[in-house]
Motif scaffolding. Structure first.
Motif, mmCIF file in Angstrom:
data_model
loop_
_atom_site.group_PDB
_atom_site.id
_atom_site.type_symbol
_atom_site.label_atom_id
_atom_site.label_comp_id
_atom_site.label_asym_id
_atom_site.label_seq_id
_atom_site.Cartn_x
_atom_site.Cartn_y
_atom_site.Cartn_z
ATOM 1 N N LEU A 63 23.999 49.046 34.346
ATOM 2 C CA LEU A 63 23.847 49.134 35.797
ATOM 3 C C LEU A 63 24.764 50.179 36.414
ATOM 4 C CD1 LEU A 63 23.671 45.323 36.656
ATOM 5 C CD2 LEU A 63 21.778 46.898 36.233
ATOM 6 N N MET A 64 25.850 50.492 35.732
ATOM 7 C CA MET A 64 26.790 51.489 36.240
ATOM 8 C C MET A 64 27.769 51.854 35.130
ATOM 9 S SD MET A 64 29.703 51.117 39.203
ATOM 10 C CE MET A 64 30.678 50.076 38.117
ATOM 11 N N GLN A 65 28.025 53.153 34.980
ATOM 12 C CA GLN A 65 29.005 53.616 34.003
ATOM 13 C C GLN A 65 29.928 54.617 34.673
ATOM 14 O OE1 GLN A 65 27.510 55.774 30.570
ATOM 15 N NE2 GLN A 65 29.180 55.001 29.295
ATOM 16 N N CYS A 66 31.229 54.351 34.606
ATOM 17 C CA CYS A 66 32.220 55.230 35.224
ATOM 18 C C CYS A 66 32.741 56.210 34.178
ATOM 19 C CB CYS A 66 33.371 54.400 35.780
ATOM 20 S SG CYS A 66 32.874 53.171 36.999
ATOM 21 N N THR A 67 32.640 57.493 34.467
ATOM 22 C CA THR A 67 33.087 58.527 33.538
ATOM 23 C C THR A 67 33.947 59.542 34.286
ATOM 24 O OG1 THR A 67 31.292 60.137 33.892
ATOM 25 C CG2 THR A 67 30.826 58.277 32.428
#
Length: 446
Positions: free
Chosen positions: A64-68
């Motif tokens: 649903l969401m990936q922080c990079t």
């Protein structure tokens, strides 16, 4: 000699102060360490003001969401993004109830011993209880209406679906004002006029405090008067007993029941049912409901017992309340974060106590099944053993707000639900098809 003793006392005092300071600092480090580590000034875990590590998944492994370090990555489907953004959050963390804001310590992989040190620099994963497919189904089923859809497992507390409209695309143009209403989570933070769904609480109070309720009878002419004041119904319901009065949602009958029960008993029942309390959902505090039950004005008391007047209820609290009816009176604390605890899955979620006695819950359950049989139609919910109560809240606008709350009796899928549709009109007509779609999606996927 006296000087040596005084110096010794001073040294002991300083040592005691130092020891106490270490204890206080250690306690604060344990309790607030994650908060300190996730301060926005920590460039190790933030890039351009956004968290640069950690991934959020739904219960079935959908990202649903990936922080990079190159920014926040969301799913390709804009509908999926908008259907889950209130659970996941926006890139800037303006949505106070979103995972990116609430559980940032878990995303960055903070722990007491290592702090934010992470050899992979990818952070950790957080798995939410929501089923993203059910969220999409709810979002689509709301259509052009704004509203709220919430479903949770009334045995384990897992929030399976949480959708709010209006919504927004986190990859689109976002309001610069962090206090913009677009970031508001109505399911957790809102409170609305409950309409006839509140008659479940009034019914519970009647069962608990009115020994004559089994012989109750009321004849509704459509426009009922009490002390010269009009208490109107949608149409003439004729003569009803207690059970039928709930099924046809007769305002005149429930005005009379409210007066018989009395202001103090209605107030106590509302508090006992958890509707005036805040619920802690993994650190998110829901907005408590507010009610007034006047002791000096029976007409206003009648409308309060009907679910109008100054009644204001939080959707999540209403969902937990109807879940307690399904669960023999026992309320379970809702949760957004998926647990791997086998004991919790076997024994159930954290208890919020008994909202109702087992006998009262059993009678309400029977009455809610009668609602479906008499008014909503079991044929409209094929394959679902559904128990429900609708509500049409009059809020002074041309279109009333519609409610549909209840649960299904299914050992494999013990789900309670709440649907609120702004300007939707009659509750079961607008809410029934929405929740049927969502429940079928949940059953198919889980």
């Amino acid at each position: 000699m006296q000087k040596l003793e005084n110096r010794a006392r001073i040294c002991l005092l300083l040592a005691a102060v130092l020891f106490l300071g270490i204890v206080v600092f250690t306690w604060r480090l344990v309790t607030h360490g994650a908060e300190w580590a996730t301060f926005y000034g920590n460039t190790q875990i933030y890039t351009n003001g956004m968290i640069n590590r950690g991934t959020v998944y739904d219960r079935n492994g959908v990202m649903l969401m990936q922080c990079t370090t190159n920014g926040v990555v969301y799913p390709e489907s804009s509908t999926l993004r908008m259907a889950t953004v209130h659970a996941v959050g926006d890139p800037k963390g303006n949505m106070s109830t979103g995972a990116i804001n609430m559980w940032k310590g878990g995303l960055i992989g903070y722990d007491f011993l290592n702090g934010t040190y992470d050899t992979t620099k990818d952070g950790k994963k957080i798995t939410l209880n929501i089923d993203s497919s059910a969220n999409v189904a709810a979002y689509n089923a709301l259509g052009s209406h704004n509203g709220v859809v919430g479903v949770f497992n009334y045995k384990t507390g897992e929030i399976m679906c949480m959708v709010n409209k209006p919504s927004f695309d986190p990859l689109g143009s976002l309001p610069a004002d962090p206090n913009s209403s677009i970031y508001f989570n109505s399911f957790l933070q809102g409170k609305m006029t409950p309409g006839s769904t509140f008659k479940l609480v009034t019914s519970a109070a009647a069962i608990d405090y009115d020994p004559e309720i089994s012989s109750f009878s009321f004849t509704c002419d459509g426009v009922n008067y009490y002390r010269g004041e009009k208490i109107a119904c949608t149409h003439a319901h004729g003569t009803s007993d207690f059970e039928r009065a709930l099924a046809v949602s007769c305002n005149g009958a429930f005005g009379a029941i409210s007066r018989e029960v009395g202001a103090e008993n209605l107030k106590k029942e509302t508090e006992d049912c958890g509707l005036t309390s805040s619920i802690n959902i993994d650190g998110i505090k829901t907005t408590p409901g507010t009610f007034e039950f006047p002791t000096d004005n029976d007409v206003k008391l009648s409308w309060a017992g009907i679910g109008q007047a100054k009644d204001q209820v939080n959707p999540a609290s209403m969902m937990v309340f109807v879940g307690s009816i399904a669960n023999g009176g026992k309320a379970v604390q809702p949760s957004m974060i998926k647990s791997s605890n086998i004991i919790k899955k076997l024994s159930g979620g954290k208890s919020l106590g008994n909202y109702l006695s087992e006998d009262t819950a059993s009678q309400l359950k029977s009455m809610m099944k009668n609602d479906v049989k008499v008014t909503y139609g079991e044929s409209n919910f094929p394959g679902l053993d559904i128990y429900a109560k609708s509500g049409t809240a009059e809020v002074g606008t041309a279109d009333n707000n519609g409610w549909f709350v209840g649960f299904i009796d299914d050992p494999d899928h013990p789900y309670a639900f709440v649907v609120w549709v702004e300007g939707g009109g009659t509750g079961y007509q607008v809410g029934g098809p929405i929740i049927r779609t969502v429940l079928n999606t949940l059953i198919q996927n889980n």
